[in-house]
Structure formats: C-alpha cells, structure tokens
Design an enzyme around this catalytic site. Structure first.
Site, mmCIF file in Angstrom:
data_model
loop_
_atom_site.group_PDB
_atom_site.id
_atom_site.type_symbol
_atom_site.label_atom_id
_atom_site.label_comp_id
_atom_site.label_asym_id
_atom_site.label_seq_id
_atom_site.Cartn_x
_atom_site.Cartn_y
_atom_site.Cartn_z
ATOM 1 N NE ARG A 1 -2.602 -0.558 3.587
ATOM 2 C CZ ARG A 1 -2.494 0.596 4.237
ATOM 3 N NH1 ARG A 1 -2.834 1.728 3.654
ATOM 4 N NH2 ARG A 1 -2.039 0.636 5.478
ATOM 5 N NE ARG B 1 -0.035 -3.094 16.735
ATOM 6 C CZ ARG B 1 0.766 -3.054 17.789
ATOM 7 N NH1 ARG B 1 0.670 -3.957 18.742
ATOM 8 N NH2 ARG B 1 1.661 -2.075 17.901
ATOM 9 N NE ARG C 1 -0.022 8.644 11.473
ATOM 10 C CZ ARG C 1 -1.093 8.743 10.692
ATOM 11 N NH1 ARG C 1 -0.953 9.044 9.420
ATOM 12 N NH2 ARG C 1 -2.300 8.551 11.173
ATOM 13 C CD GLU D 1 -1.356 7.457 14.606
ATOM 14 O OE1 GLU D 1 -1.182 6.476 13.871
ATOM 15 O OE2 GLU D 1 -1.835 8.546 14.208
ATOM 16 C CE1 TYR E 1 -6.063 1.189 7.048
ATOM 17 C CE2 TYR E 1 -6.475 1.312 4.687
ATOM 18 C CZ TYR E 1 -6.116 1.918 5.867
ATOM 19 O OH TYR E 1 -5.833 3.252 5.888
ATOM 20 C CG ASP F 1 -9.149 4.394 1.835
ATOM 21 O OD1 ASP F 1 -10.363 4.309 1.549
ATOM 22 O OD2 ASP F 1 -8.255 4.387 0.952
#
Length: 367
Positions: free
Chosen positions: A171, A248, A279, A299, A347, A349
């Site tokens: 990705r 996670r 991040r 994060e 996953y 988005d």
C-alpha cells in the site's frame, strides 16, 4: 410493530452513510454508539480554534468521482495535499518514496541513478517475498527499508517485519519523480470546519443514543428494530465463540503549544525504533490555519487489550483463517448486515468505507 426499521450499530462512516440513505427513503433509524460522540474514528473536536482529528489524521482521498461527489454533498473540501515527511534520528526525508527522498539519501539527481542503486540493493531478495521485510527490500532496497520502513512498521504492528505478511507494504507508494503528493490521486482534501458537522447532517433525521454497547445486551436493542446494520467487531458480535481475533490499537497524546507553527507540516512519521510514537500530527496545517497557538498529537500504536479501541485487523494467516470461520456464521445470520473495518475484518480507508456502505445500500434498497 417495532419502533424502528433499522438499528445502526456504530456512527462512523459506514453506519452514518447507511443511516442517511435509509432515512432518505423514509425508514426509521436508531443509531447507537459505544463512545460519547458520533463520527467514530473520523470525529474532530475544536480546540483553540483548530479542528483536531482526535483519532489520527483523516484526509478524504479517492479516485472515484462517485465517492467524491457523495462526500461533497455534505461539505466543502479544501485543497490540502498530503505531503508527510519522515524523521529518522533527526534526518528528514520526503514521503512517499520519491526523487526527493532518493536525492537526500544518496546525493543523486536522476531517476536512472536512483534505479541503479535500488536495483542493486533489492537483488539480494531471490524469488517471491515471503514476508514484509523481503517485500520491502524487493521494492525499495535495503537503505530505504532500514531507515524509512523497518522501525516505523515494527512499532505500528508490534511485530518484527519478518513475521508480517508481505501484502501490508504494497500500500506504500513509490515513484521516480520529484513529487511529494502521497496519494497521487485525483481527489483529496480535508473538509472546512472538520468532520463532525458532516455526521451531524447525516444523522439529523435519526434517533441517536451514545454510551451504549450493543453487544452487552443484543436482545434489548434487537427488539427495537426489524433489522440491524452492524459495524462493530465481528468476533464480539458472536461473543467470541470461535476465539478472539487480534487487532492493533492506538493511543493519542494531544498537546496545546504556545507557538503558531511547531513542525511546518501536518504529519511527520518517526521511522526510527527508539522514538516510542509513530507519528506526530499538527492539526492546523490540514486547514492552513493561522491561529496563534497550535495543537499536536502523538500517535502510539499498541496491542488491543479489550478495553481500548480496536483500529486495525491483523490479517496474518492465523487471524484470517479464524475470520473465515466467523464469516460462515455471518452468512447464516438473519436480518443483520455486517459492514466496515471491524465487522468485515479488513482495512478500509475513508473512501472504501463509504463505498462499502453504499454497496449495502444498493443491496438493501436498489438504486
């Protein structure tokens, strides 16, 4: 006759899109959520005049005009282009991997020079990559893997790269142009005024109850509606009867700073192993803010412990095999629609979540 046609479990994108489309068709909807706010992980909160993404950076990006137009009906979107940087022990590199990155790494200028170095480094991998480490090196070579992939990825997933499936790294974009546009996609931006007003518009004709957990008393809530649209964890829905899937989680530390510009960019990835967070986000840059103060968020990835929010499915072979068994139970479940990252254990988005929900809308109501 039950009070509602649909009970929507979860007020994130999947649930909100379905609720909006159902009410638009005259259906009565009740939306419930475990949290004390609507919007799921896309929720934003105003702090010091800045719209803070409380659950990490969210940038709507898609190549689909249909999804873009759908999202645009609820808001105006700015022209923010995601151009994050990486910090490796104080060394700054552009992301995604592009000619700016390669020039900084090796002091070269041309695509041919970069390709020659990368091809030499990635030739150490023979045959089909068997894990994430081999996949990363076969794509980008050893230097990029060691400095910009390994530390970040192992923090993110809590596992050595050699134990992670190869598809995860596919990705990450990589290109041989001087282009810092991470998504390299036609439509992208951040809504003016944050994301929360979008969810308020979507759910304005629904009844909403917060701070309730559907799985603590499923029958109570089922008795309220003819059908359930479920976006929560699929294993929790079935009371973990086949075992627990792994996820996670993320923890965020938010801080107001008395400066107008802390890092000069919205997102910095910390790719070394010693920095505990992955991040650092400076939210004002998403909307080109000029406020006197700024808000940053660190994060921290972590293993899901059953108490925190589950963010990412761990789609390794063991978990995927267990999910397939749960999928067999899903197929037998009547009057329940499963949709979303947690319910489908994959996953998504933002644009994919919208698309997934619209697919279920079409199945349920037609065009």
């Amino acid at each position: 006759m039950k009070k509602y046609d649909y009970l929507i479990v979860g007020s994130g994108l999947c649930g909100a899109v379905f609720a909006y489309e159902a009410t638009k068709r005259g259906k009565r909807c009740l939306v419930i959520d475990r949290r004390d706010h609507i919007g799921g992980n896309v929720y934003t909160k105003e702090i010091e005049g800045i719209n803070v993404h409380l659950y990490g950076a969210h940038i709507i990006h898609t190549g689909s005009k249909k999804v873009w137009d759908y999202f645009h009906q609820f808001t105006d979107v700015n022209h923010f282009v995601n151009s994050p940087i990486a910090n490796y022990n104080g060394e700054i590199y552009n992301l995604p991997f592009n000619m700016n990155t390669f020039s900084r790494l090796w002091g070269i200028r041309t695509p041919d020079e970069a390709k020659a170095i990368i091809n030499k480094q990635r030739s150490v991998i023979k045959g089909e990559p068997k894990n994430l480490e081999e996949q990363a090196i076969s794509m980008a070579g050893t230097d990029i893997y060691e400095k910009l992939i390994k530390g970040y990825t192992e923090k993110q997933w809590g596992r050595p790269c050699r134990e992670l499936p190869s598809f995860i790294i596919k990705r990450i974009p990589m290109r041989f142009t001087y282009d810092n546009n991470y998504f390299d996609i036609r439509y992208q931006g951040v809504p003016y005024g944050g994301y929360t007003p979008i969810f308020e518009k979507m759910l304005q004709d629904c009844d909403v109850i917060l701070n309730v957990d559907f799985n603590e008393d499923q029958q109570k809530y089922r008795d309220m509606a003819d059908k359930v649209f479920y976006t929560g964890m699929v294993d929790a829905y079935f009371d973990y009867q086949l075992g627990k899937l792994q996820y996670r989680s993320l923890r965020f530390e938010h801080e107001v700073l008395d400066t107008d510009n802390y890092q000069g960019v919205a997102v910095v990835n910390y790719t070394d192993a010693k920095t505990p967070y992955t991040r650092l986000i400076e939210h004002k840059h998403f909307e080109f803010g000029t406020q006197e103060k700024t808000v940053i968020s660190r994060e921290y990835p972590s293993e899901w412990d059953g108490k925190t929010e589950a963010y990412y499915p761990i789609n390794d072979e063991e978990n995927q095999n267990l999910y397939e068994k749960y999928a067999e139970l899903v197929a037998k479940e009547e009057n329940t629609i499963f949709c979303g990252r947690l319910a489908q254990y994959r996953y998504y988005d933002m644009s994919q979540a919208i698309e997934a929900s619209l697919v279920e809308v079409e199945k349920e109501f037609g065009n």
